[in-house]
Scaffold this active site. Structure first.
Site, PDB file in Angstrom:
ATOM      1  N   THR A  52     -26.151  24.946  25.184  1.00 30.67           N
ATOM      2  CA  THR A  52     -24.849  25.449  24.706  1.00 30.67           C
ATOM      3  C   THR A  52     -23.954  24.289  24.274  1.00 30.67           C
ATOM      4  O   THR A  52     -23.284  24.362  23.238  1.00 30.67           O
ATOM      5  CB  THR A  52     -24.158  26.235  25.846  1.00 30.67           C
ATOM      6  OG1 THR A  52     -25.038  27.278  26.262  1.00 30.67           O
ATOM      7  CG2 THR A  52     -22.837  26.826  25.398  1.00 30.67           C
ATOM      8  N   HIS A  55     -24.992  22.969  20.936  1.00 32.95           N
ATOM      9  CA  HIS A  55     -24.537  23.850  19.845  1.00 32.95           C
ATOM     10  C   HIS A  55     -23.073  23.579  19.512  1.00 32.95           C
ATOM     11  O   HIS A  55     -22.691  23.512  18.344  1.00 32.95           O
ATOM     12  CB  HIS A  55     -24.702  25.331  20.230  1.00 32.95           C
ATOM     13  CG  HIS A  55     -26.131  25.779  20.301  1.00 32.95           C
ATOM     14  ND1 HIS A  55     -26.945  25.810  19.187  1.00 32.95           N
ATOM     15  CD2 HIS A  55     -26.886  26.219  21.328  1.00 32.95           C
ATOM     16  CE1 HIS A  55     -28.142  26.243  19.543  1.00 32.95           C
ATOM     17  NE2 HIS A  55     -28.139  26.491  20.845  1.00 32.95           N
TER      18      HIS A  55
HETATM   19 ZN    ZN Z   1     -25.938  25.812  30.749  1.00 34.73          ZN
END
Ligand code: ZN
Ligand code: ZN
Length: 364
Positions: A52, A55
């Site tokens: 995450t 990203h």
């Molecule tokens: Zn994580």
């Protein structure tokens, strides 16, 4: 318990921040977070880098549609409580805590029923609110897990993804079963260790990275399979399996991995899917029906049954430390993110108490 107010308004802390819409991150000073009545102020010790975070750092379409800068990144951490709000009852200064990165609403039907991991209004720490890539972070008391047993700090830093692995690996009973895991990233590797610990017979893991397959062998799987070269069916024959895998754990988000998995399950086989696909995946639905397969999506961790399971499995000998391969100081964040992005790593940990570490220390 005494109320300790935390830092003064003028105080600031170092944090890794997405300062504006677009690629990149900046290590900069931000105002020290202040705890509300039910919050805990935590001095961050170590953090883990998650997909995450990559990203958000690279600012892909998902990040651009989700994140509102400025934002302090990070949701995987361990730290020490330094102050608590007046209504906090379970945590106190000095406690070592990891954070549950999903902030739930407390008032939707699922929250009210005690199924907080199914909250329909879940927000992400370090995604929707300022996160833990900083010297200090604030969380509601209901989002901290106090470590009551001694725990390795690097392992405690990655309790959030470890929880993803446990939630997925224990979605269905694995005792005596043959388990197929597609994707040997850090969570797939931890899930392999968990499935082993929980008594699976064979644990087969697939990937296309030599580095990660080698790491899987170190962790102790029955077979680590490069699916570019060896089809899963051949692995079944090698292990003298006759009727397919009982349990599938999809950790890659790749369409071909899910299709391969469905093709290699036994009748009545059960699949837990944690890997997040970026596109629609056409699957052989007729096979799902005729083989009576179950496919279950997994997101986050059960609060706090998964956390309990993590703590007691560590106590009873589960070792996930080989999954952590690289460690950096906070001023080396660019190197740390580059290592995480390279794929030639397991979990990458940043130490927020030291600006630099002598050299990154890949376990070999
Ligand atoms: Zn994580
Ligand atoms: Zn809710």
């Amino acid at each position: 318990m005494d109320f300790t107010p935390g830092p003064a308004d003028s105080e600031s802390v170092k944090a890794l921040v997405k300062t504006a819409a677009g690629p990149g991150l900046e290590l900069t000073e931000v105002p020290a977070p202040r705890p509300g009545d039910r919050d805990v102020l935590i001095k961050v010790l170590r953090t883990g880098i998650c997909g995450t975070d990559l990203h958000i750092a690279s600012w892909d379409d998902w990040a651009a549609g989700t994140v509102r800068p400025p934002l302090v990144l990070g949701h995987e951490f361990v730290g020490e409580v330094v102050a608590v709000g007046p209504a906090v009852t379970r945590a106190e200064p000095g406690d070592l805590v990891s954070g549950e990165g999903h902030l739930v609403c407390g008032s939707c039907r699922n929250c009210m029923a005690g199924r907080r991991h199914l909250c329909v209004r879940t927000l992400g720490l370090g995604v929707h609110t300022d996160g833990a890539f900083a010297e200090m972070v604030v969380l509601p008391e209901s989002n901290v897990w106090v470590h009551r047993q001694p725990v390795d700090l690097d392992v405690a830093a990655i309790f959030d993804p470890f929880g993803n692995a446990v939630h997925t690996a224990l979605a269905f009973p694995v005792l005596g079963e043959d388990v197929l895991i597609t994707g040997a990233g850090p969570i797939g590797l931890m899930a392999a260790a968990v499935a082993r610990h929980a008594g699976a017979r064979h644990v087969v893991i697939t990937d296309v990275s030599d580095y990660r397959l080698e790491l899987a062998r170190k962790i102790g799987v029955s077979l680590a399979l490069d699916v570019r070269a060896v089809p899963i069916g051949r692995a079944q024959r090698e292990l003298d399996m006759k009727e397919g895998f009982d349990i599938g754990l999809e950790m890659s988000g790749r369409p071909e991995a899910l299709r391969d998995m469905i093709a290699n399950m036994t009748h009545g086989g059960r699949i837990a899917v944690l890997g997040l696909p970026t596109e629609d995946i056409p699957i052989d639905m007729a096979r799902v029906v005729t083989h009576m397969l179950t496919i279950k999506g997994i997101y986050g961790r059960e609060m706090y049954e998964t956390w309990y399971a993590m703590s007691v499995m560590l106590q009873s000998g589960l070792d996930i430390s080989p999954v952590i391969t690289n460690r950096f100081g906070f001023e080396q964040h660019a190197e740390a993110f580059a290592a995480a992005r390279s794929g030639r790593c397991g979990k990458v940990v940043i130490d927020w108490t030291r600006p630099t570490l002598p050299a990154d220390q890949p376990t070999s």
